[in-house]
Design a protein around this motif. Structure first.
Motif, PDB file in Angstrom:
ATOM      1  N   VAL A 122       0.967  -1.142  -0.088  1.00  0.00           N
ATOM      2  CA  VAL A 122       0.030  -0.068   0.032  1.00  0.00           C
ATOM      3  C   VAL A 122       0.538   1.058  -0.016  1.00  0.00           C
ATOM      4  N   ILE A 123       0.433   2.352  -0.749  1.00  0.00           N
ATOM      5  CA  ILE A 123       0.932   3.530  -0.751  1.00  0.00           C
ATOM      6  C   ILE A 123       1.314   3.996   0.702  1.00  0.00           C
ATOM      7  N   CYS A 124       2.766   4.521   1.023  1.00  0.00           N
ATOM      8  CA  CYS A 124       3.273   4.787   2.417  1.00  0.00           C
ATOM      9  C   CYS A 124       2.722   6.263   2.580  1.00  0.00           C
ATOM     10  N   ALA A 125       3.039   6.774   3.775  1.00  0.00           N
ATOM     11  CA  ALA A 125       2.635   8.047   4.273  1.00  0.00           C
ATOM     12  C   ALA A 125       3.415   9.012   3.395  1.00  0.00           C
ATOM     13  N   ASP A 126       4.866   9.058   3.120  1.00  0.00           N
ATOM     14  CA  ASP A 126       5.643   9.933   2.600  1.00  0.00           C
ATOM     15  C   ASP A 126       5.100  10.138   1.217  1.00  0.00           C
ATOM     16  N   CYS A 127       4.839   9.021   0.578  1.00  0.00           N
ATOM     17  CA  CYS A 127       4.236   9.092  -0.987  1.00  0.00           C
ATOM     18  C   CYS A 127       2.901   9.718  -1.015  1.00  0.00           C
ATOM     19  N   ALA A 128       2.128   9.215  -0.138  1.00  0.00           N
ATOM     20  CA  ALA A 128       0.766  10.246   0.091  1.00  0.00           C
ATOM     21  C   ALA A 128       0.845  11.409   0.290  1.00  0.00           C
TER      22      ALA A 128
ATOM     23  N   THR B 104       3.196   7.330  -8.017  1.00  0.00           N
ATOM     24  CA  THR B 104       4.261   7.739  -7.108  1.00  0.00           C
ATOM     25  C   THR B 104       4.405   6.539  -5.997  1.00  0.00           C
ATOM     26  N   ASN B 105       5.741   6.079  -6.011  1.00  0.00           N
ATOM     27  CA  ASN B 105       6.280   4.856  -5.157  1.00  0.00           C
ATOM     28  C   ASN B 105       7.542   5.292  -4.707  1.00  0.00           C
ATOM     29  N   CYS B 106       7.972   4.296  -3.651  1.00  0.00           N
ATOM     30  CA  CYS B 106       9.250   4.414  -3.112  1.00  0.00           C
ATOM     31  C   CYS B 106       9.864   2.789  -2.769  1.00  0.00           C
ATOM     32  N   THR B 107      10.918   2.848  -1.954  1.00  0.00           N
ATOM     33  CA  THR B 107      11.261   1.400  -1.689  1.00  0.00           C
ATOM     34  C   THR B 107      10.329   1.137  -0.303  1.00  0.00           C
ATOM     35  N   HIS B 108       9.490   1.806   0.049  1.00  0.00           N
ATOM     36  CA  HIS B 108       8.436   1.507   1.225  1.00  0.00           C
ATOM     37  C   HIS B 108       7.234   1.205   0.796  1.00  0.00           C
TER      38      HIS B 108
ATOM     39  N   ASN C 167      21.102   7.416  -5.768  1.00  0.00           N
ATOM     40  CA  ASN C 167      21.433   7.950  -4.420  1.00  0.00           C
ATOM     41  C   ASN C 167      21.223   7.115  -3.207  1.00  0.00           C
ATOM     42  N   PRO C 168      22.152   6.411  -2.504  1.00  0.00           N
ATOM     43  CA  PRO C 168      21.632   5.686  -1.623  1.00  0.00           C
ATOM     44  C   PRO C 168      21.084   6.357  -0.311  1.00  0.00           C
ATOM     45  N   ALA C 169      21.123   7.584  -0.238  1.00  0.00           N
ATOM     46  CA  ALA C 169      20.585   8.425   0.933  1.00  0.00           C
ATOM     47  C   ALA C 169      19.148   8.479   0.620  1.00  0.00           C
ATOM     48  N   ASP C 170      18.601   8.392  -0.418  1.00  0.00           N
ATOM     49  CA  ASP C 170      17.359   8.690  -0.991  1.00  0.00           C
ATOM     50  C   ASP C 170      16.404   7.670  -0.771  1.00  0.00           C
ATOM     51  N   ARG C 171      15.043   7.780  -0.301  1.00  0.00           N
ATOM     52  CA  ARG C 171      14.231   6.523  -0.161  1.00  0.00           C
ATOM     53  C   ARG C 171      13.748   5.780  -1.401  1.00  0.00           C
ATOM     54  N   ARG C 172      14.356   6.494  -2.466  1.00  0.00           N
ATOM     55  CA  ARG C 172      14.006   5.842  -3.795  1.00  0.00           C
ATOM     56  C   ARG C 172      15.205   5.203  -4.496  1.00  0.00           C
ATOM     57  N   PHE C 173      16.235   4.871  -3.670  1.00  0.00           N
ATOM     58  CA  PHE C 173      17.257   4.460  -4.250  1.00  0.00           C
ATOM     59  C   PHE C 173      16.826   2.945  -4.548  1.00  0.00           C
ATOM     60  N   HIS C 174      16.997   2.550  -6.059  1.00  0.00           N
ATOM     61  CA  HIS C 174      16.750   1.296  -6.497  1.00  0.00           C
ATOM     62  C   HIS C 174      15.448   1.006  -6.087  1.00  0.00           C
ATOM     63  N   ALA C 175      14.438   1.987  -5.935  1.00  0.00           N
ATOM     64  CA  ALA C 175      12.774   1.755  -6.327  1.00  0.00           C
ATOM     65  C   ALA C 175      12.604   1.396  -7.587  1.00  0.00           C
TER      66      ALA C 175
END
Length: 803
Positions: free
Chosen positions: A125-131, A147-151, A186-194
């Motif tokens: 499910v879409i996470c709070a940050d992406c929402a 919209t999505n990320c690794t979470h 960017n390894p510091a980004d929550r979309r790293f290899h998303a």
């Protein structure tokens, strides 16, 4: 070199007396790919002062780390403590390295290929940050539906091969823009290899089109679709794992039109609400139900319809519950933004066909149902239905395992590490299949009823996809006893092609084995008691079973008791027409003359007198298309029909039992003495040596209550309670008789009948109060959706000893 293995969350320094830098190779197993695990390792390594590298490979995640002993220990402990939200660590293995560090920092390195043993994570499910991003006008992903990320975001529905990299997903055709690529790298980004990362510049696009294929004008298709829904339209939505059909759940006319066009006469529709506040208008979820609604899996949650407001009566007729979910994707969230009531959101199909996943197929199959289509151009790799769950006895229990749960592997109990690889084919209804090996079981997403030609084709395709996706090479094929199951026939064909053995697993043994496996019962554990209650399954004596008491382990079972076998006049027609079961059960308890003499004033007697009784009597006496069955599911049908519930015909599987459960008078259930519960007799002198539950006393008491004018809800309560008491008495009786090396104080409960909440809570509660350890289902369904897991572990156990 030394090796140290421990479960997640447990670790001890392998060399506490070593001073100065030391090196370790750290293997992390579990769901650790595609969930942001490597950037978490990178961040923690930098925080702890560890140098080295981390990579994905075919066994999970591999870390090379150098630092002093206590630094490495702190690093290992932080991996478990700060595990990403979608990850699951099953084990951490530590190997001391003799070579010196060849790095001055910590790096993430490219994936390695090889034989796949790691898990594919479920869609989330879409996470709070992406929402928050899609709701923020200042954000570059404002109102972007993918919209999505690794979470969060799609996983199983888009992945086509392992490793889980973008090139192996249905996002491969969308080239990253510079901004998205910067996040991705960017390894510091929550979309790293998303892997599905995208934006409006470079990613998939959504549009609205009419049933005739013309694209609608406007810059915001989700807002336009929302407006159409509020004005009575039916909208076909291309969701995460397939198309869905939606309409306003408070619009009686729209709901009735959807039922008619979809050819779904009475089966409840699923609902979607914008937020918890909207859900609370119609239901009063407790804390456990609220947590389940908001979980990363985001299933449809079955809730009591006890709120201040009502949904349209046609949404869930006769059941007393509503199935609610919250928006699982950004697209659904944007669609629901301006809707403060609820939508019907049901599968995009007609009747029992599988939902559409392809745009062209949706236009062809749904064009006569939907007024408009909310489309997009990201392909769906495989159909993934919405999961269904319910909180029972304070715990979430999966009723249909699909989006959000599958294909997360289940860890198998002790003893299964060295068993052969198995493909288990599952059953005929609510089908799943299972890949077992390397001490884990991968149960597929829900596929449905194989009697439908499209579902059958989807099943064959999905088996092939999973075998490729997980590089699974079966050493045996497990299947059900029933000679006419299509899954069995496919399994035999595959086994012959691969030249591997076939393991036939009795239906109810598979139910109990699945329950034992999910509860961590070791392969070599002592045999335990099991109760398997369902509609029917093929017995090893060639008859139909469905009310079984067994002594079982993974290798085999002994049938100890059963419910009284009663004819099913008409065979399969008796499943669709409950009055047939009512007649057969009543004639097994009385003769027609005696029944008429005692109960001539009852509505059921008048109804049955108009049926072709002579024909039925001949069929039953001569065993012509009237197989005997010990099925408790058919007993429920018989009681429901006697009380006038779904008497003439059921319109979906289990309808009579579900509507009977919904009628139960809760005050009578909770407060009436057990003396009012309908009695069953336990007979210990059957010719086959089995103990038998005889329902004849129940029928006499129930019919006498009806003559006295007792209300149907009170009768339903007394039946449920009496049935539970009889089941518990049988278990106690059998436990007292057991001798030798057995576990007589543990009992596993399985089979679709135990998805009846009232019966389950009555049986489990009474067994627990009597001192039994009660094993029940949580992660896989108690119904036939869990059969494949049971088949797999039975075959694996037998294979360890040699097929």
């Amino acid at each position: 070199m030394s090796t140290h293995t421990q479960p997640a969350g447990q670790s001890s320094p392998p060399h506490p007396m070593v001073h100065g830098p030391v090196g370790e190779e750290i293997r992390v197993r579990g769901l650790v790919q595609g969930v942001g695990f490597r950037p978490t390792v990178w961040r923690l390594a930098h925080a702890c002062g560890v140098v080295g590298d981390v990579r994905n490979d075919s066994d999970g995640v591999l870390i090379h780390a150098w630092g002093d002993a206590w630094t490495l220990q702190r690093f290992i402990e932080s991996l478990s403590a700060e595990c990403p939200p979608l990850a699951r660590i099953d084990a951490i293995e530590r190997h001391q390295l003799s070579e010196a560090a060849d790095a001055s920092d910590f790096r993430i390195v490219a994936s390695e290929t090889g034989h796949v043993q790691t898990g594919v994570t479920p869609d989330a499910v879409i996470c709070a940050d992406c929402a928050a991003e899609i709701a923020d006008p200042a954000n570059r992903r404002y109102r972007y539906p993918f919209t999505n990320c690794t979470h969060c975001g799609p996983r199983l529905s888009i992945v086509q091969a392992i490793p889980y990299d973008r090139a192996n997903t249905t996002m491969a055709d969308f080239d990253l823009c510079d901004a998205c690529r910067a996040e991705y790298e960017n390894p510091a980004d929550r979309r790293f290899h998303a892997q599905p990362v995208a934006c409006a510049v470079c990613g998939p696009r959504v549009w609205l089109e009419t049933r005739h294929g013309a694209r609608a004008d406007g810059d915001d298709p989700c807002r336009a679709a929302s407006l159409l829904l509020r004005h009575g339209s039916i909208v076909a939505i291309k969701g995460l794992g397939g198309f869905q059909l939606a309409c306003d759940a408070c619009d009686e006319a729209a709901v009735a039109r959807l039922r008619q066009l979809k050819r779904r006469e009475r089966k409840p529709f699923a609902l979607m609400a914008r937020d918890l506040q909207a859900v609370r208008r119609y239901c009063k979820p407790d804390e456990a139900e609220l947590a389940l609604l908001q979980s990363a899996a985001g299933p449809i949650v079955i809730l009591r319809a006890d709120g201040a407001e009502c949904i349209a009566s046609g949404v869930a007729p006769g059941v007393g519950t509503l199935g609610f979910m919250l928006p699982s994707t950004p697209l659904h969230r944007l669609l629901m933004e301006s809707i403060d009531t609820a939508l019907v959101v049901t599968s995009g199909n007609t009747s029992d066909e599988p939902p559409c996943i392809d745009n062209a197929d949706a236009r062809a199959r749904l064009g006569r149902i939907a007024d408009v289509f909310l489309m997009h151009d990201r392909d769906i790799a495989r159909r993934v239905d919405d999961s269904v769950a319910r909180v029972v006895q304070g715990e979430p229990r999966v009723l249909r395992r699909a989006r959000g749960y599958a294909p997360a592997p289940l860890r198998l109990p002790a003893g299964f590490a060295e068993t052969p690889a198995v493909l288990a084919m599952g059953g005929e209804l609510k089908n799943t299949f299972c890949l077992a090996g390397n001490a884990q079981a991968i149960v597929s997403h829900h596929l449905g009823d194989l009697e439908d030609a499209l579902t059958y084709a989807d099943y064959r395709r999905s088996v092939a996809q999973y075998l490729r996706l997980f590089e699974h090479e079966p050493q045996a094929v497990a299947l059900d006893f029933h000679p006419e199951y299509l899954s069995r026939k496919i399994g035999y064909d595959l086994a012959q092609t691969w030249q591997v053995p076939v393991v036939e697993v009795q239906h109810h043994h598979a139910h109990l084995a699945a329950c034992m496996a999910e509860n961590g019962v070791a392969l070599d554990a002592l045999p335990m008691l099991g109760v398997a209650l369902d509609g029917l399954g093929y017995g090893d004596d060639g008859t139909l079973w469905g009310g079984e008491f067994m002594l079982a382990d993974y290798r085999g079972f002994t049938r100890l008791g059963r419910f009284k076998p009663v004819a099913m006049p008409g065979g399969a027609r008796a499943i669709d027409e409950p009055w047939r079961n009512a007649y057969a059960h009543l004639m097994a308890a009385f003769d027609w003359r005696g029944f008429t003499r005692q109960y001539a004033g009852l509505d059921v007697q008048r109804f049955l007198s108009s049926r072709p009784r002579d024909t039925l009597d001949t069929m039953i006496a001569q065993r012509v298309n009237s197989p005997l069955s010990s099925s408790v599911g058919r007993l429920f049908d018989a009681v429901a029909a006697t009380l006038g519930v779904c008497r003439e015909r059921v319109l979906y599987e289990g309808q009579a039992a579900i509507e009977l459960e919904a009628l139960v008078d809760q005050h009578a259930l909770r407060n009436d003495s057990d003396a009012h519960a309908y009695p069953f007799e336990i007979i210990s002198t059957m010719p086959d040596g089995l103990r038998c539950i005889e329902p004849q006393p129940m029928w006499e008491t129930l019919l006498d209550d009806l003559l006295r004018g007792t209300s149907v809800p009170v009768v339903a309560a007394r039946f449920h309670k009496g049935l539970a008491i009889a089941i518990v008495r049988m278990v106690e009786c059998l436990a007292d008789l057991l001798t030798g090396p057995v576990d007589a104080r543990s009992v596993a409960l399985s089979g679709g009948v135990f998805q009846n909440r009232i019966l389950f809570e009555q049986v489990a509660g009474r067994l627990g109060a009597a001192g039994f350890r009660v094993l029940t289902h949580r992660q896989v369904p108690a119904n036939d959706g869990g059969l494949s897991l049971g088949q797999a572990v039975v075959a694996a156990a037998q294979g360890r000893d040699g097929f």
